[in-house]
Design a protein around this motif. Structure first.
Motif, short mmCIF file in Angstrom:
data_model
loop_
_atom_site.label_atom_id
_atom_site.label_comp_id
_atom_site.label_asym_id
_atom_site.label_seq_id
_atom_site.Cartn_x
_atom_site.Cartn_y
_atom_site.Cartn_z
N GLU A 1 0.84 -1.21 0.00
CA GLU A 1 0.00 0.00 0.00
C GLU A 1 0.86 1.25 0.00
OE1 GLU A 1 -4.02 -1.62 2.27
OE2 GLU A 1 -2.60 -0.35 3.34
N LEU A 2 1.91 1.22 0.81
CA LEU A 2 2.77 2.41 0.89
C LEU A 2 3.54 2.63 -0.40
CD1 LEU A 2 4.07 2.23 4.57
CD2 LEU A 2 2.60 3.96 3.56
N LEU A 3 4.02 1.53 -1.00
CA LEU A 3 4.75 1.68 -2.27
C LEU A 3 3.83 2.24 -3.35
CD1 LEU A 3 6.95 -1.57 -2.35
CD2 LEU A 3 7.72 0.80 -2.05
N GLN A 4 2.57 1.80 -3.29
CA GLN A 4 1.57 2.31 -4.24
C GLN A 4 1.37 3.82 -4.01
OE1 GLN A 4 -0.48 -0.85 -5.16
NE2 GLN A 4 -0.27 0.18 -7.14
N LEU A 5 1.21 4.17 -2.74
CA LEU A 5 0.95 5.56 -2.37
C LEU A 5 2.06 6.49 -2.88
CD1 LEU A 5 -0.89 7.50 -0.56
CD2 LEU A 5 0.89 7.21 1.16
N VAL A 6 3.31 6.05 -2.71
CA VAL A 6 4.41 6.94 -3.10
C VAL A 6 4.90 6.66 -4.53
CG1 VAL A 6 5.18 7.30 -0.71
CG2 VAL A 6 6.23 5.49 -2.07
N ASP A 7 4.10 5.86 -5.25
CA ASP A 7 4.36 5.60 -6.65
C ASP A 7 5.70 4.91 -6.89
OD1 ASP A 7 3.51 5.60 -9.23
OD2 ASP A 7 4.28 7.59 -9.72
N LEU A 8 6.00 3.93 -6.03
CA LEU A 8 7.25 3.16 -6.22
C LEU A 8 6.96 1.66 -6.36
CD1 LEU A 8 9.70 4.82 -3.62
CD2 LEU A 8 9.80 4.99 -6.11
N ALA A 9 5.68 1.34 -6.61
CA ALA A 9 5.31 -0.09 -6.65
C ALA A 9 6.10 -0.83 -7.72
CB ALA A 9 3.81 -0.22 -6.90
N GLU B 1 1.34 16.43 -5.44
CA GLU B 1 0.20 15.51 -5.52
C GLU B 1 0.16 14.60 -4.29
OE1 GLU B 1 -2.41 15.42 -7.76
OE2 GLU B 1 -1.43 17.34 -8.09
N LEU B 2 1.34 14.14 -3.91
CA LEU B 2 1.44 13.24 -2.75
C LEU B 2 1.03 13.96 -1.47
CD1 LEU B 2 2.26 10.47 -1.78
CD2 LEU B 2 4.64 11.15 -1.86
N VAL B 3 1.46 15.19 -1.33
CA VAL B 3 1.10 15.96 -0.13
C VAL B 3 -0.42 16.16 -0.10
CG1 VAL B 3 1.26 18.25 0.95
CG2 VAL B 3 3.32 17.10 0.17
N ARG C 1 10.66 9.88 -1.75
CA ARG C 1 9.34 9.23 -1.64
C ARG C 1 9.45 7.97 -0.79
NH1 ARG C 1 8.86 10.27 -7.23
NH2 ARG C 1 8.53 8.09 -7.74
N LEU C 2 10.59 7.28 -0.91
CA LEU C 2 10.78 6.08 -0.10
C LEU C 2 10.88 6.47 1.38
CD1 LEU C 2 11.22 3.04 0.01
CD2 LEU C 2 13.66 3.44 -0.27
N CYS C 3 11.60 7.55 1.64
CA CYS C 3 11.75 8.04 3.01
C CYS C 3 10.38 8.42 3.59
CB CYS C 3 12.61 9.29 2.97
SG CYS C 3 14.01 9.19 4.01
N LEU C 4 9.55 8.99 2.73
CA LEU C 4 8.21 9.37 3.15
C LEU C 4 7.39 8.12 3.50
CD1 LEU C 4 6.32 11.75 3.53
CD2 LEU C 4 5.71 11.61 1.14
#
Ligand SMILES: Nc1ncnc2c1ncn2[C@@H]1O[C@H](COP(=O)(O)OP(=O)(O)OP(=O)(O)O)[C@@H](O)[C@H]1O
Length: 353
Positions: A155-163, A213-215, A180-183
Motif C-alpha cells: 500500500e505504501l509503495l503504491q501511495l508513493v508511486d514506487l510499486a 500531488e502526494l502531499v 518518496r521512499l523516506c516518506l
C-alpha cells in the motif's frame, strides 16, 4: 500494532492521545464557539546552538490546525530545520515548548514520536538494499510480520508511486525517489502529523509536481502536513496556510493572500506565455492590456522567443481567466505558466538585507 487503514480516515483518537481537548464538533453541540484543535503548537520556542552568539529560533509561536498542509517558508539559515528537528524530538529547545496533538515534546517525547513522521532534509538510506526490502525491514522493526506487513508495504509503495520499483536497489536512485521512499518509511506507524524538511529541494520539476500531488493525497487521508521550503512557489498551491520565517522568527503567517496583505500588497502572479507566431505575440500583448487595463511596464516581451511575461493582480483563478480570454481572442498559445510574484520577491529581498 493495528493494521494500517490507508483507505480509511485516520482520525480516531488513539489511547495514547491527549483526550482532554474539546473537539470542534463537541463545542458546536454545546452551543459554544467551535474550538480549533491544533496538531502542532509552539510556545515561545528558543534555540541557541553552543558557541553561537545569535539564536537560531527566537520566541517562535506557531499554531497549526489539525488537518492542514502548513508551509514553513524561509531562506537558508532561517531556522526551518531547527524548528522541525525540535518538533521531531531530535533536538532539545533552549527554552519554550512544542505540543503535538496536545502532547509536550519535552514531557512526553515517546508519545510524540508515535504521532509524528519526519522526513529530514538529508537522509541516509541503506543503499545496498532494494526498495521493497528496505520498507519490509523497517515494518518488521515496528513488529509487523507476514501478510499484514506485505500488505502495508504494498500500500505504501503504491501511495508513493514506487510499486514498480520494488526490486530496484537504492543505490543510484534519484533524490526524488529516495525522498518518496523516506516518506513511505515515515508513514509505517500511521503518524497523524508529518514533518517534511525541504522535500522540493534538489528534485526536478516533475518530481516536485509528484510531491505536491502526494502531499495533497496525505492531506485527503486526514494527516496534518508541515512542510518547509525556501521557495514559496513550490508550496503555495498545496498549503492551506504558510508562515514566513526570518532569522528564527515568524514574520508573517496565514493564507498566502493574508500574508501578502500583511506585507502591504495584494497577491501578484507572473504569467509566462509562449505563442506560436509573431502575430500571436502582438495579439497577446493587446489582449494583456485589455484584460488588465493596466500599464505596459507589467508586460515583458521577448520577440525572438515569442515569449511574454505579464504580472497579474489576483490568484490562480485570475490567471485561468486570462488564459480563457487569450483563447477567446484567437491567440495560439504554445505554453502557459504562472507563479507567485511579489510576495516571493519581497521576502527574499528582506532575507538578503
Ligand atoms: N548544529 C548546529 N550548530 C551550530 N549552528 C547551527 C547548527 N545547525 C544550524 N545552525 C545555525 O542555526 C541557524 C538556523 O539553521 P537551520 O538549519 O535551522 O536553518 P534552515 O532554515 O533549515 O536553513 P537550510 O535551508 O539551509 O537548512 C543558522 O544560522 C545555522 O547556521
Amino acid at each position: 500494532m493495528s493494521d494500517y487503514p490507508y483507505s480509511l480516515p485516520t482520525h480516531e483518537p488513539q489511547p495514547e492521545e491527549n483526550q482532554e481537548q474539546a473537539t470542534p464538533a463537541a463545542a458546536a453541540v454545546a452551543g459554544e464557539a467551535p474550538l480549533i484543535s491544533y496538531a502542532l503548537e509552539s510556545f515561545s520556542l528558543n534555540k541557541r546552538y553552543p558557541h553561537r552568539t545569535e539564536n537560531a529560533l527566537t520566541d517562535l509561536n506557531l499554531q497549526i490546525p489539525e488537518g492542514q498542509v502548513y508551509g514553513l517558508i524561509g531562506a537558508n539559515g532561517a531556522g526551518k530545520t531547527t524548528f522541525l528537528k525540535i518538533c521531531a524530538t531530535l533536538l532539545a529547545p533552549t527554552s519554550g515548548d512544542v505540543k503535538i496533538m496536545g502532547i509536550s515534546i519535552k514531557r512526553e517525547p515517546d508519545k510524540v514520536r508515535r504521532l509524528i513522521g519526519y522526513v529530514p532534509d538529508e537522509f541516509g538510506l541503506y543503499t545496498e538494499m532494494q526498495v521493497g526490502e528496505y520498507l519490509e525491514f523497517f515494518a518488521s522493526c515496528y513488529g509487523l510480520h507476514g501478510k499484514k506487513r506485505t500488505r502495508l508495504v504494498n500500500e505504501l509503495l503504491q501511495l508513493v508511486d514506487l510499486a514498480d520499483k520494488r526490486k530496484e536497489p537504492l543505490l543510484g536512485m534519484s533524490r526524488g525517489m529516495k525522498q518518496r521512499l523516506c516518506l513511505a518509511h515515515s508513514l509505517l506507524h500511521d503518524p497523524k502529523v508529518l514533518l517534511l524538511d525541504e522535500p522540493a529541494s534538489g528534485v526536478d520539476p516533475r518530481a516536485r509536481f509528484e510531491l505536491r500531488e502526494l502531499v495533497r493525497e496525505l492531506s485527503r487521508m486526514g494527516k496534518t502536513v508541515v512542510v518547509s521550503s525556501h521557495v514559496l512557489a513550490d508550496l503555495e498551491d498545496v498549503c492551506h496556510s504558510i508562515a514566513i520565517i526570518q532569522r528564527g522568527k515568524v514574520v508573517a503567517n496565514g493564507t498566502t493572500p493574508e500574508v501578502a496583505d500583511s506585507f502591504g500588497g495584494s497577491a501578484l502572479r507572473t504569467v509566462t506565455l509562449r505563442v506560436l507566431t509573431r502575430l500571436d505575440l502582438l495579439r497577446a500583448q493587446e489582449a494583456a492590456h485589455n484584460f488588465m487595463q493596466t500599464v505596459s511596464e507589467s508586460i515583458v516581451v521577448d520577440e525572438e522567443a515569442r515569449r511574454l511575461e505579464v504580472d497579474i493582480e489576483g490568484n490562480e483563478a485570475s490567471c485561468a481567466d486570462f488564459l480563457s480570454y487569450l483563447n477567446r481572442v484567437g491567440v495560439n498559445v504554445a505554453s502557459f505558466g504562472q507563479k507567485a510574484a511579489r510576495l516571493e520577491e519581497y521576502f527574499l529581498r528582506e532575507e538578503s538585507i
